[in-house]
Design a protein around this motif. Structure first.
Motif, short mmCIF file in Angstrom:
data_model
loop_
_atom_site.label_atom_id
_atom_site.label_comp_id
_atom_site.label_asym_id
_atom_site.label_seq_id
_atom_site.Cartn_x
_atom_site.Cartn_y
_atom_site.Cartn_z
N VAL A 1 45.41 40.75 34.37
CA VAL A 1 44.29 40.98 33.99
C VAL A 1 44.45 41.68 32.49
CG1 VAL A 1 42.37 42.73 34.44
CG2 VAL A 1 43.29 41.36 36.12
N ALA A 2 45.19 42.77 32.38
CA ALA A 2 45.54 43.23 30.92
C ALA A 2 45.92 42.45 29.85
CB ALA A 2 46.43 44.56 31.09
N ARG A 3 46.82 41.54 30.21
CA ARG A 3 47.21 40.47 29.16
C ARG A 3 45.94 39.51 28.83
NH1 ARG A 3 51.76 39.47 32.26
NH2 ARG A 3 50.81 37.57 33.11
N GLU A 4 44.95 39.23 29.93
CA GLU A 4 44.07 38.42 29.45
C GLU A 4 43.01 39.25 28.52
OE1 GLU A 4 44.09 35.28 33.30
OE2 GLU A 4 42.60 37.14 33.00
N VAL A 5 42.82 40.43 29.00
CA VAL A 5 41.62 41.19 28.24
C VAL A 5 42.43 41.61 26.60
CG1 VAL A 5 41.13 43.64 28.02
CG2 VAL A 5 40.58 42.18 29.99
N VAL B 1 40.64 55.94 36.32
CA VAL B 1 39.96 55.18 37.29
C VAL B 1 40.72 55.43 38.68
CG1 VAL B 1 38.98 52.86 37.85
CG2 VAL B 1 39.26 53.81 35.55
N HIS B 2 40.01 56.13 39.68
CA HIS B 2 40.54 56.41 40.97
C HIS B 2 40.22 55.23 42.00
CE1 HIS B 2 42.37 58.64 44.13
NE2 HIS B 2 41.59 58.43 45.05
N LEU B 3 41.19 54.60 42.30
CA LEU B 3 40.96 53.35 43.47
C LEU B 3 41.52 53.49 44.78
CD1 LEU B 3 41.17 50.34 40.95
CD2 LEU B 3 39.05 51.36 41.63
N PRO B 4 41.01 53.78 45.70
CA PRO B 4 41.65 54.12 47.08
C PRO B 4 42.02 52.64 47.78
CG PRO B 4 39.25 54.23 47.36
CD PRO B 4 39.45 53.75 45.88
N VAL B 5 43.00 51.99 47.13
CA VAL B 5 43.28 50.86 47.68
C VAL B 5 44.48 51.17 48.77
CG1 VAL B 5 42.87 49.12 45.85
CG2 VAL B 5 45.00 50.59 45.60
N ARG B 6 44.61 50.12 49.55
CA ARG B 6 45.61 50.27 50.62
C ARG B 6 46.97 50.08 50.06
NH1 ARG B 6 44.07 46.13 54.45
NH2 ARG B 6 42.79 45.45 52.50
N PRO B 7 47.82 51.00 50.76
CA PRO B 7 49.38 50.65 50.08
C PRO B 7 50.00 49.60 50.57
CG PRO B 7 49.04 52.64 51.86
CD PRO B 7 47.91 52.08 51.72
N ALA B 8 49.42 49.16 51.72
CA ALA B 8 50.16 47.67 52.28
C ALA B 8 50.03 46.63 51.15
CB ALA B 8 49.37 47.42 53.48
N VAL B 9 49.01 46.70 50.45
CA VAL B 9 48.93 45.67 49.47
C VAL B 9 49.20 45.96 48.14
CG1 VAL B 9 47.02 44.33 50.57
CG2 VAL B 9 46.32 46.00 49.09
N ILE C 1 47.07 44.76 43.35
CA ILE C 1 45.99 45.05 44.35
C ILE C 1 44.84 44.36 44.84
CG2 ILE C 1 46.29 47.58 43.34
CD1 ILE C 1 43.33 47.22 42.08
N HIS C 2 44.40 44.50 45.95
CA HIS C 2 43.47 43.76 46.50
C HIS C 2 42.04 44.33 46.01
CE1 HIS C 2 43.07 41.04 50.03
NE2 HIS C 2 42.17 41.63 50.50
N ALA C 3 41.50 43.38 45.29
CA ALA C 3 40.19 43.98 44.65
C ALA C 3 39.48 42.62 44.35
CB ALA C 3 40.81 44.54 43.64
N ASP C 4 38.31 42.72 43.54
CA ASP C 4 37.28 41.68 43.13
C ASP C 4 38.03 41.39 41.65
OD1 ASP C 4 35.56 40.55 41.50
OD2 ASP C 4 33.72 41.41 42.61
N PRO D 1 34.51 37.89 46.47
CA PRO D 1 35.58 38.49 47.56
C PRO D 1 36.67 39.40 47.12
CG PRO D 1 35.34 36.34 47.88
CD PRO D 1 34.38 36.51 46.70
N PHE D 2 37.23 40.02 47.72
CA PHE D 2 38.31 41.03 47.45
C PHE D 2 39.70 39.97 47.53
CE2 PHE D 2 37.73 45.65 47.65
CZ PHE D 2 36.50 45.41 46.95
N ALA D 3 40.66 39.79 46.64
CA ALA D 3 41.84 38.87 46.72
C ALA D 3 42.66 39.72 45.84
CB ALA D 3 41.59 37.64 46.00
N PRO D 4 44.13 39.42 46.14
CA PRO D 4 45.08 39.89 45.29
C PRO D 4 44.74 39.68 43.96
CG PRO D 4 45.83 38.66 47.20
CD PRO D 4 44.69 38.48 47.07
N VAL D 5 45.23 40.80 43.30
CA VAL D 5 44.93 40.71 41.50
C VAL D 5 46.14 41.45 41.07
CG1 VAL D 5 43.47 41.62 39.77
CG2 VAL D 5 42.35 40.61 42.16
#
Lengths: 463, 168
Positions: free
Chosen positions: A315-319, A450-458, A342-345, A306-310
């Motif tokens: 993520v970049a540091r871990e990779v 990578v274009h992601l249409p994430v909501r500006p609220a998050v 962002i709000h993502a998987d 499920p989507f969660a704040p990421v």
């Protein structure tokens, strides 16, 4: 089904229009009836009575004078004059308006009738003169000439009054007829409109019921489809699982017994034979990597989180920490700019960064230190993640192909890999409603947008 | 009192150094052959040595072996290596059956599988498995894994007492 829903859209408009017309017709009819009814009692009726009054009073005056001349004992000259005066007053009222014998009289409008009444008034004056002269001569004896004009004037007077009265009566009858006519028309119009409204309402409710039924059916259809899809998904998952175990089993054996062959039977094998075995084992290893890649790809679609704040910085540091050895070995420089949360998987974001950065490190000219740049461009309602490198680049004709599963542009001895990474990236971007754009030319590096249409609220710019 | 304590401690210590009786359950004859060869390899190199090694082709074979062991007709197994993906009575069924029987519930079971799906790993531990190990691809890795397992259950961990040993 479609014409049913079309009816529904059309019918309420017709329904409202018809109801409006019906209401207007009823109001209009009522106003008409009211105004006409009032005209009948306030205009025509008093005029009629006034005309009748003139005739009546004139007749009584005429009779009074006659009786007096005939020498009737209780004949009153005074009364006769009064009657005449009242007749004159009524004629006056019919011309100018005022209180008549039956309420207020509105002045006559019709020019011809006014002339007639003016005539009546003149005759009444003449009648008065003649009556006076006749009474004055009465003592000296009967004047045949005077008596004749006395009766003639009276006769003309009553005739003219009758003309006016008849005319007013005719007007009144006309209006009554028109009133009845209008009434009938109104009733018919009301009936027709009621019929139309009723029909439309019926069609509306039938259409409504049909639409509700159609929606219900579609709903059921959809939930059945969803169940089927879920079932298919589970089956696919099962298939992927079975593939992971059962397809790998023989590969393990090829590898293990290949090892045993080299270890135990090396003495019986020629150098060429040993090379064959080594190639066989290597092929089995590649096959295993392919199966692993396929599994990863299929899980990317079915095993979603499920989507969660990421926090993309994390993520970049871990990779980067996972890729540390490779970065060190290739003397690569990876520059990651500030990234948003962002709000993502979370897992798919990890896969995206992992594949993007490791590709950038991998596809390099030998001896060149990779330079990788990761940047986030925040828009109002979307986010661009740009992964740029100074690598070998991609010929334009292949930029579509690289996202296909198992699509590889290079030989194994050049760059190894299964060709699954970018297809996983594409799937991940698509799950977030986004896409991936490639800007590249051979020898000039590659940028994946990578274009992601994430909501500006998050969208929060990480400090 | 002190005497008894000492003898109890000695018994435990003895368990730590004795050779473990193991049962390897795998439906795949190739894997059973590789396991046998790996055990031989370990013994030949003197790296780690199992006591009695029994190979069982499925869960039923394991359970009947345990029954015989409980009756004293077979050596009591100290460790079971259980293949997870087996036709019919699979690893999960076998593990559940073993843990449901109070006589065998204490025997450590190491689950071995080609799969490394999270669901399988979690199930194995939930059903009472002591460890979850992925099957190695290369023979050298098979030998290495088996050697490590044996070394752990003798040198590092304390295996449970054998059937009848814990009786006062």
């Amino acid at each position: 089904m479609d014409d049913g829903s079309g009816d529904i859209a059309r019918t309420p408009r017709n329904l409202y229009a018809s109801a409006l017309v019906l209401a207007l017709a009823i109001i209009g009819g009522m106003v008409y009836v009211l105004v006409n009814g009032m005209r009948m009692s306030t205009v025509h009726d008093p005029l009629m009575h006034a005309a009748l009054g003139i005739r009546h009073e004139a007749t009584l005056a005429h009779l009074g004078f006659e009786e007096f001349v005939a020498g009737e004992p209780n004949a009153s000259l005074r009364d006769a004059w009064d009657h005449l005066e009242r007749a004159e007053a009524l004629a006056q009222v019919m011309l100018q308006g005022g209180m008549g014998n039956e309420g207020y009289v509105t002045p006559l409008e019709d020019g011809k009738l006014r002339q007639e009444i003016t005539g009546v008034l003149v005759q009444l004056r003449a009648f008065r003169n003649v009556a006076n002269q006749r009474l004055a001569r009465h003592e000296t004896g009967v004047d045949g000439q005077l008596t004749h004009s006395f009766h003639a004037i009276y006769w003309m007077l009553t005739t003219r009054t009758d003309v006016v009265r008849a005319s007013v009566q005719r007007t009144m009858e006309h209006e009554v007829a028109a009133f009845h006519h209008t009434q009938t028309v109104l009733i018919v119009i009301c009936l027709i409109l009621s019929g139309i409204v009723g029909t439309l309402f019926h069609r509306f409710s039938v259409g409504m019921a049909r639409t509700v039924q159609a929606l219900k059916e579609r709903d059921e259809e959809l939930s059945a489809r969803t169940r089927e899809l879920e079932h298919n998904n589970r089956e696919l998952e099962q298939f992927a699982y079975v593939a992971s175990h059962d397809l790998r089993e023989p590969l393990r054996k090829i590898q293990a017994f290949g090892d045993r062959l080299v270890e135990k039977e090396a003495a019986h094998l020629s150098e060429r034979g040993l090379d064959y075995v080594a190639r066989m084992v290597a092929a089995a290893e590649r096959m295993e990597a392919l199966i692993e890649g396929l599994l990863l790809y299929s899980r990317c679609g079915t095993r979603t989180q499920p989507f969660a704040p990421v926090d993309l910085n994390r993520v970049a540091r871990e990779v980067l920490s996972d890729l540390e050895a490779r970065i060190h070995d290739t003397h690569a420089h990876v520059d990651v700019g500030p990234l948003p949360t962002i709000h993502a998987d979370p897992m798919q974001m990890g896969q995206l960064f992992q594949n993007m950065i490791s590709n950038a490190l991998k596809f390099q000219e030998k001896g060149t230190a990779p330079r990788v740049k990761v940047r986030a461009v925040v828009h109002d309602d979307s986010l661009d993640l740009n992964f740029s490198d100074n690598g070998i680049g991609i010929p334009e004709e292949y930029t579509d192909r690289i996202f296909g599963v198992f699509q590889r542009l290079h030989g194994r001895d050049e760059y190894d890999g299964t060709g699954v990474g970018l297809s996983i990236c594409k799937k991940a971007a698509e799950r977030h409603g986004g896409n991936i754009e490639v800007i590249s030319a051979p020898g000039r590096g590659t940028t994946f947008k990578v274009h992601l249409p994430v909501r500006p609220a998050v969208l929060e710019q990480a400090a | 009192m002190t005497q008894r304590l000492d003898s109890a401690a000695e018994a435990v210590l003895a368990r730590r150094t004795r050779r473990l009786n193991i049962v390897i359950v795998d439906d795949d004859p190739d894997d059973r052959l590789l396991a046998r060869e790996a055990l031989d390899d370990l013994a030949a190199r003197g790296a780690a040595r199992a006591g009695n090694a029994t190979l069982a082709a499925d869960g039923h074979a394991l359970l009947s072996h345990l029954k015989r062991a409980a009756a004293g007709k077979a050596p009591w197994p100290d460790l079971v290596l259980l293949d997870w993906n087996m036709p019919g009575m699979n690893g999960a069924d076998t593990l559940a059956a073993l843990k449901a029987d109070p006589r065998y519930a204490a025997i450590p079971v190491v689950v071995v599988s080609t799969s490394h799906a999270d669901a399988d790993i979690a199930d194995a531990y939930r059903l009472g498995g002591s460890a979850f190990v992925t099957k190695a691809n290369h023979f050298a890795d098979v030998v290495d894994t088996l050697g490590r397992i044996l070394t752990f259950w003798t040198g590092t961990a304390l295996p449970p007492p054998r059937h009848g040993e814990d009786a006062p």
